[in-house]
Design an enzyme around this catalytic site. Structure first.
Site, PDB file in Angstrom:
ATOM      1  N   TYR A  51     -18.568  -2.197  -1.201  1.00 53.14           N
ATOM      2  CA  TYR A  51     -19.709  -2.784  -0.633  1.00 53.14           C
ATOM      3  C   TYR A  51     -19.531  -4.036  -0.169  1.00 53.14           C
ATOM      4  CZ  TYR A  51     -20.625  -5.686  -4.854  1.00 53.14           C
ATOM      5  OH  TYR A  51     -20.481  -6.468  -5.874  1.00 53.14           O
ATOM      6  N   CYS A  52     -20.278  -4.502   0.802  1.00 48.42           N
ATOM      7  CA  CYS A  52     -20.332  -5.950   1.370  1.00 48.42           C
ATOM      8  C   CYS A  52     -21.405  -6.310   1.832  1.00 48.42           C
ATOM      9  CB  CYS A  52     -18.997  -5.832   2.589  1.00 48.42           C
ATOM     10  SG  CYS A  52     -19.698  -4.802   3.870  1.00 48.42           S
ATOM     11  N   THR A  53     -21.455  -7.379   2.602  1.00 50.77           N
ATOM     12  CA  THR A  53     -22.966  -7.750   3.048  1.00 50.77           C
ATOM     13  C   THR A  53     -23.747  -7.119   4.113  1.00 50.77           C
ATOM     14  OG1 THR A  53     -22.310  -9.757   2.575  1.00 50.77           O
ATOM     15  CG2 THR A  53     -24.203  -9.671   3.822  1.00 50.77           C
TER      16      THR A  53
END
Length: 79
Positions: A51-53
Site C-alpha cells: 500500500y501507499c498513498t
C-alpha cells in the site's frame, strides 16, 4: 501475508497499518534495493500485499516484484 508500506519514511511516521513493514526509504527510487534485500529469502509464491498513498507507487512496486523478482502472489490493498 507480508504487508509492505511503500511510502517514504516521513509518510510512514504519520502512521501505518498494524503489522505493516515500512520500507524506510527517504526517496521512492531507494525502494528497489530495499525490496531485493527484504524479500531475497521469501518464497516466490508467498503472499505480498502493498500500500501507499495514491496507488502509483504500489503499481510500480508490484510490477517490480513480479517482473524483476519473480513473485507470483502480489496484490495492492484496496481503499
Amino acid at each position: 501475508p507480508i504487508v509492505l508500506d511503500c511510502r517514504n519514511d516521513y509518510e510512514t511516521q504519520v502512521g501505518r497499518f498494524e503489522l505493516a513493514e515500512p520500507l524506510d526509504t527517504e526517496n521512492f527510487r531507494d525502494s528497489w534495493d530495499v525490496l531485493k534485500d527484504r524479500l531475497k529469502d521469501v518464497p516466490k509464491d508467498a503472499p505480498v500485499m502493498t500500500y501507499c498513498t495514491g496507488g502509483i507507487r504500489c503499481v510500480k512496486v508490484n510490477a517490480f516484484l513480479t517482473q524483476e523478482m519473480g513473485m507470483t502472489n502480489v496484490s495492492r490493498l484496496a481503499g
